[in-house]
Scaffold this active site. Structure first.
Site, PDB file in Angstrom:
ATOM      1  N   HIS A   1      20.563   5.363 -23.502  1.00 35.37           N
ATOM      2  CA  HIS A   1      19.408   5.401 -22.598  1.00 35.37           C
ATOM      3  C   HIS A   1      18.234   4.578 -23.111  1.00 35.37           C
ATOM      4  CE1 HIS A   1      17.487   8.159 -19.344  1.00 35.37           C
ATOM      5  NE2 HIS A   1      17.016   6.943 -19.261  1.00 35.37           N
TER       6      HIS A   1
ATOM      7  N   ARG B   1      14.573   7.440   4.146  1.00 36.58           N
ATOM      8  CA  ARG B   1      14.326   6.357   3.190  1.00 36.58           C
ATOM      9  C   ARG B   1      15.598   5.975   2.444  1.00 36.58           C
ATOM     10  NH1 ARG B   1       8.520   8.538   0.811  1.00 36.58           N
ATOM     11  NH2 ARG B   1       7.256   7.923   2.622  1.00 36.58           N
TER      12      ARG B   1
ATOM     13  N   LEU C   1      11.408  -0.409  -6.775  1.00 40.53           N
ATOM     14  CA  LEU C   1      10.309  -0.332  -5.810  1.00 40.53           C
ATOM     15  C   LEU C   1       8.970  -0.169  -6.513  1.00 40.53           C
ATOM     16  CD1 LEU C   1      12.032   2.069  -3.255  1.00 40.53           C
ATOM     17  CD2 LEU C   1      12.195  -0.423  -3.431  1.00 40.53           C
TER      18      LEU C   1
ATOM     19  N   SER D   1      15.111   8.018  -3.933  1.00 41.27           N
ATOM     20  CA  SER D   1      14.378   8.712  -2.890  1.00 41.27           C
ATOM     21  C   SER D   1      15.036  10.065  -2.662  1.00 41.27           C
ATOM     22  CB  SER D   1      14.366   7.915  -1.582  1.00 41.27           C
ATOM     23  OG  SER D   1      13.658   8.628  -0.574  1.00 41.27           O
TER      24      SER D   1
ATOM     25  N   SER E   1      20.498   0.621 -22.041  1.00 48.34           N
ATOM     26  CA  SER E   1      19.349   0.725 -21.147  1.00 48.34           C
ATOM     27  C   SER E   1      18.075   0.556 -21.945  1.00 48.34           C
ATOM     28  CB  SER E   1      19.360   2.092 -20.444  1.00 48.34           C
ATOM     29  OG  SER E   1      18.265   2.222 -19.557  1.00 48.34           O
TER      30      SER E   1
ATOM     31  N   GLN F   1      20.405  -1.639 -18.283  1.00 50.11           N
ATOM     32  CA  GLN F   1      19.555  -1.078 -17.229  1.00 50.11           C
ATOM     33  C   GLN F   1      18.112  -1.058 -17.722  1.00 50.11           C
ATOM     34  OE1 GLN F   1      18.863   3.268 -15.374  1.00 50.11           O
ATOM     35  NE2 GLN F   1      20.968   2.549 -15.110  1.00 50.11           N
TER      36      GLN F   1
ATOM     37  N   TYR G   1      17.875  13.666 -17.290  1.00 49.03           N
ATOM     38  CA  TYR G   1      17.475  14.082 -15.948  1.00 49.03           C
ATOM     39  C   TYR G   1      17.846  15.538 -15.668  1.00 49.03           C
ATOM     40  CZ  TYR G   1      17.409   8.973 -15.117  1.00 49.03           C
ATOM     41  OH  TYR G   1      17.199   7.622 -15.181  1.00 49.03           O
TER      42      TYR G   1
ATOM     43  N   ASP H   1      23.221   7.149  -9.993  1.00 51.37           N
ATOM     44  CA  ASP H   1      22.767   6.930 -11.361  1.00 51.37           C
ATOM     45  C   ASP H   1      22.030   8.160 -11.888  1.00 51.37           C
ATOM     46  OD1 ASP H   1      22.056   4.877 -13.625  1.00 51.37           O
ATOM     47  OD2 ASP H   1      20.160   5.870 -13.110  1.00 51.37           O
TER      48      ASP H   1
END
Length: 287
Positions: free
Chosen positions: A121, A250, A204, A245, A152, A175, A56, A51
């Site tokens: 987004h 992880r 998380l 991560s 999103s 999202q 980004y 994703d």
């Protein structure tokens, strides 16, 4: 629910008849070699979905890492481009023409030929711009640049507005930040009732509640890590979590969640942790 149903190879059906993997690697706030390595480790561990987003600034690195994996010795089962699910998102809702150009640029940046899932987004920009940009996604799907369109950070009013406009293509995904400490029940219920798959980013809670007593005790009960517990909670609710991560260990652990099942009582206990914890931004109530 335990077993292979939530393995890294399992998929969820979308409203347009296509499907996508149940767990995606998120690459928010990663760049350069860090992104390339994280994507490679994820693919080697069995992840089949990454994703990304225009914001980004790592579409190129993600695409490059995917291509390197597919053509390299780590691809022991002969996976092809169509076996890897790549997501990106439109940075700004401006107008139709700008959105179409932006989508084409994302396809070019990734080098993957097409984008499996492309999202607006956020709902920022107002109704008119949102609807124009959604029309750009529809046309990009028609032109083969995108396989599936979604949204999103859309709240209920934004989704209702889009559906009321009678789009040619309905959004298959929303999202949004979802985890036990921000359950977004109104949004997730609305999506479920309309066949919109919820992708849970920050599943998380950006590690802000890993030491919570209930999370700690349940992780111990099931002999898993807190992150694995929270990802499993997301999956059992029918969401598609996007754990992020840059640590090889992880990344591997976050995908290893098919060997246990959280029972109903413990799922309720985790549901009860909701405190509307927002770990980044929260556009769901914007105009």
């Amino acid at each position: 629910m335990a077993g292979n149903q939530f393995s890294l190879g399992s998929r969820i059906k979308l409203s347009n008849g296509l499907s996508m993997p149940r767990i995606h690697l998120g690459v928010y706030l990663t760049s350069g070699r860090e992104t390339i390595d994280a994507v490679r480790w994820a693919l080697e561990a069995g992840y089949r979905a990454i994703d990304s987003a225009q914001m980004y600034h790592n579409e190129k690195e993600v695409g490059s890492s995917i291509q390197s994996f597919l053509s390299g010795s780590s691809n022991t089962t002969g996976l092809k481009r169509e076996d890897i699910h790549f997501t990106s998102k439109l940075a700004n809702n401006t107008n139709y023409d700008a959105a179409r150009r932006s989508i084409k640029q994302s396809v070019k940046q990734s080098g993957l030929g097409y984008i499996d899932l492309f999202l607006l987004h956020s709902p920022y920009g107002g109704k008119a711009k949102r609807l124009e940009c959604w029309r750009a996604i529809e046309d990009a799907i028609d032109d083969g640049e995108i396989k599936t369109g979604g949204i999103s950070n859309f709240g209920v009013k934004h989704m209702q507005e889009l559906l009321d406009s009678q789009p040619r293509i309905h959004p298959a995904v929303n999202q949004v930040e979802v985890h036990p400490f921000n359950t977004r029940t109104e949004i997730t219920t609305y999506c479920r009732d309309r066949g919109i798959v919820v992708e849970a980013y920050a599943p998380l809670a950006r590690a802000l509640r890993m030491q919570h007593p209930i999370i700690s005790s349940l992780a111990k009960k099931y002999s898993v890590g807190p992150a694995q517990l929270m990802i499993r909670w997301s999956l059992q609710h029918g969401f598609v979590p996007l754990p992020k991560s840059v640590s090889k260990g992880r990344i591997e652990a976050n995908g290893a969640v098919d060997s246990f099942e959280i029972d109903g009582e413990d799922m309720e206990a985790m549901d009860g942790l909701d405190e509307y914890l927002v770990t980044d931004w929260d556009p769901v109530d914007c105009d």
